[in-house]
Design an enzyme around this catalytic site. Structure first.
Site, short mmCIF file in Angstrom:
data_model
loop_
_atom_site.label_atom_id
_atom_site.label_comp_id
_atom_site.label_asym_id
_atom_site.label_seq_id
_atom_site.Cartn_x
_atom_site.Cartn_y
_atom_site.Cartn_z
CB CYS A 149 -1.88 4.51 4.55
SG CYS A 149 -3.36 4.04 3.64
CB SER A 150 -0.71 0.43 6.63
OG SER A 150 -1.76 1.03 7.36
CB CYS A 151 -4.87 -0.56 2.26
SG CYS A 151 -5.50 1.12 2.47
CB CYS A 173 -0.93 0.04 1.21
SG CYS A 173 -1.92 1.55 1.21
#
Ligand code: FE
Length: 206
Positions: free
Chosen positions: A110-112, A107
């Protein structure tokens, strides 16, 4: 309470922890969240939901060609059919590794991450170096993880979003003919489903 438990002094909490605590307090006071429900969700992701869920999905796809087709056709629907309900309403897309193409998930924003099948993301997944290098130099990232692929294997990078999450369907290791789903699942690591790793070799599983 265990005897060695100490009081929670503010000084022992990090800046982020303090901010999270403040946010939770405000949201609770305003009635937007129920702390008990929040605890249950956190507990579920810490204990119940983890890479073993995804490993069962992958093992089933290796074992059952009809399920594999269903998974590649509509990941969310296929995983839901196994009783794993998505809590965040996102769409899960399964991408299949072949000798010609290896898939890796990142991602960049961000951090999906596909929480429902892999649990909580590893720290490196959220790190800036991984997020930028996975796109610019995926082969170098794979080398850092100890994965060397033939030069003829194309590496495809999938950028997750809040709406679409990816699960890598690794190649089934040879030498596993006739294995049960339960045994196959033991070969499937979290990193293999992110694409930064490969399944364990069959000889590592009893
Ligand atoms: Fe994200």
């Amino acid at each position: 309470m265990a005897q060695h438990d100490h009081d929670e002094h503010g000084s022992e909490l990090s800046e982020t922890q303090l901010r999270v605590r403040a946010l939770e307090t405000v949201l609770t006071e305003k009635g937007y969240i129920d702390p008990a429900a929040l605890d249950l969700i956190i507990q579920a992701y810490e204990t119940k939901i983890g890479p073993h869920t995804g490993a069962r999905v992958v093992a089933k796809a290796w074992h059952d060609p009809a399920f594999k087709r269903a998974l590649l056709d509509d990941g969310s629907k296929a995983v839901r059919a196994l009783g794993h309900e998505s809590r965040v309403g996102d769409h899960l897309v399964a991408v299949e590794n072949t000798p010609a193409r290896h898939n890796i998930v990142v991602c960049t924003l961000c951090s999906c991450y596909p929480w429902d099948v892999l649990g909580l993301p590893p720290v490196w997944y959220k790190s800036a170096p991984y997020r930028s290098r996975a796109v610019k130099d995926p082969r170098g990232v794979l080398a850092d993880f100890g994965v060397k692929l033939p030069a003829s294997t194309e590496i495809r990078v999938w950028d997750s979003t809040a709406e679409t999450r990816f699960l890598v369907l690794p190649m089934r290791p040879s030498g596993t003919e006739g294995w049960s789903e339960e045994r196959l699942a033991q070969l499937v690591t979290r990193d293999a489903m992110i694409g930064t790793g490969l399944p364990k070799p069959p000889e590592e599983v009893a």
